[in-house]
Design a protein around this motif. Structure first.
Motif, PDB file in Angstrom:
ATOM      1  N   LYS A  32     -52.314  28.947 -20.367  1.00  0.00           N
ATOM      2  CA  LYS A  32     -52.589  29.283 -18.267  1.00  0.00           C
ATOM      3  C   LYS A  32     -53.251  28.262 -18.227  1.00  0.00           C
ATOM      4  O   LYS A  32     -52.280  28.682 -17.138  1.00  0.00           O
ATOM      5  CB  LYS A  32     -53.453  30.679 -19.178  1.00  0.00           C
ATOM      6  N   LEU A  33     -54.081  27.774 -18.118  1.00  0.00           N
ATOM      7  CA  LEU A  33     -54.556  27.007 -17.724  1.00  0.00           C
ATOM      8  C   LEU A  33     -53.381  25.344 -17.250  1.00  0.00           C
ATOM      9  O   LEU A  33     -53.417  25.490 -16.373  1.00  0.00           O
ATOM     10  CB  LEU A  33     -56.137  25.495 -18.236  1.00  0.00           C
ATOM     11  N   LEU A  35     -50.486  26.263 -16.925  1.00  0.00           N
ATOM     12  CA  LEU A  35     -49.261  26.876 -15.727  1.00  0.00           C
ATOM     13  C   LEU A  35     -50.037  26.898 -15.110  1.00  0.00           C
ATOM     14  O   LEU A  35     -49.117  26.896 -13.541  1.00  0.00           O
ATOM     15  CB  LEU A  35     -48.183  27.946 -17.010  1.00  0.00           C
ATOM     16  N   ARG A  36     -51.126  27.842 -14.634  1.00  0.00           N
ATOM     17  CA  ARG A  36     -51.594  27.670 -13.384  1.00  0.00           C
ATOM     18  C   ARG A  36     -51.925  26.456 -13.168  1.00  0.00           C
ATOM     19  O   ARG A  36     -52.112  27.270 -11.613  1.00  0.00           O
ATOM     20  CB  ARG A  36     -52.971  28.541 -13.628  1.00  0.00           C
ATOM     21  N   LEU A  37     -52.486  24.797 -13.380  1.00  0.00           N
ATOM     22  CA  LEU A  37     -52.362  24.672 -12.203  1.00  0.00           C
ATOM     23  C   LEU A  37     -51.054  23.494 -12.009  1.00  0.00           C
ATOM     24  O   LEU A  37     -50.703  22.830 -10.643  1.00  0.00           O
ATOM     25  CB  LEU A  37     -52.980  23.135 -12.632  1.00  0.00           C
ATOM     26  N   SER A  39     -46.512  23.625 -11.560  1.00  0.00           N
ATOM     27  CA  SER A  39     -45.386  25.026 -10.827  1.00  0.00           C
ATOM     28  C   SER A  39     -44.104  24.905 -11.830  1.00  0.00           C
ATOM     29  O   SER A  39     -43.615  25.329 -11.457  1.00  0.00           O
ATOM     30  CB  SER A  39     -45.250  24.630  -9.722  1.00  0.00           C
ATOM     31  N   ASP A  41     -42.745  25.937 -15.458  1.00  0.00           N
ATOM     32  CA  ASP A  41     -41.817  27.379 -15.842  1.00  0.00           C
ATOM     33  C   ASP A  41     -41.444  27.120 -16.971  1.00  0.00           C
ATOM     34  O   ASP A  41     -40.393  27.338 -16.845  1.00  0.00           O
ATOM     35  CB  ASP A  41     -41.270  28.231 -14.791  1.00  0.00           C
ATOM     36  N   SER A  46     -43.910  24.368 -22.423  1.00  0.00           N
ATOM     37  CA  SER A  46     -45.351  25.674 -22.754  1.00  0.00           C
ATOM     38  C   SER A  46     -45.982  25.831 -24.050  1.00  0.00           C
ATOM     39  O   SER A  46     -46.778  26.187 -24.743  1.00  0.00           O
ATOM     40  CB  SER A  46     -44.935  27.184 -22.260  1.00  0.00           C
TER      41      SER A  46
END
Length: 77
Positions: A32-33, A35-37, A39, A41, A46
């Motif tokens: 999650k970190l 993916l948040r930092l 862009s 996808d 992942s």
């Protein structure tokens, strides 16, 4: 690597399940970190980040298992 294998063999079944659960949570949080930092996808990236962080957590735990248990005994008294 030998230390990790020996400590993993000594661990009880309950301890292995606990470490697996904690490493799943750790892998999810790192993912999650990431993916948040960024862009990016990508499902494959992942999965690689999640599984890699789980592996690092488990290896680190089993490598430092004896030291962690000594610290816990010291805190408990």
């Amino acid at each position: 690597m030998k230390v990790i294998e020996e400590n993993e063999k000594e661990a009880s079944r309950r301890e292995r399940w606990i470490i697996l659960g904690v490493s799943l949570v750790f892998g999810d949080l790192v993912n999650k970190l990431f993916l948040r930092l960024t862009s990016i996808d990508s499902f494959v990236l992942s999965m690689i980040i999640g599984l890699g962080s789980m592996y690092v957590f488990e290896s680190g735990y089993y490598y430092f298992r004896n030291d962690i248990q000594k610290m816990i005994k010291k805190v408990r008294g």
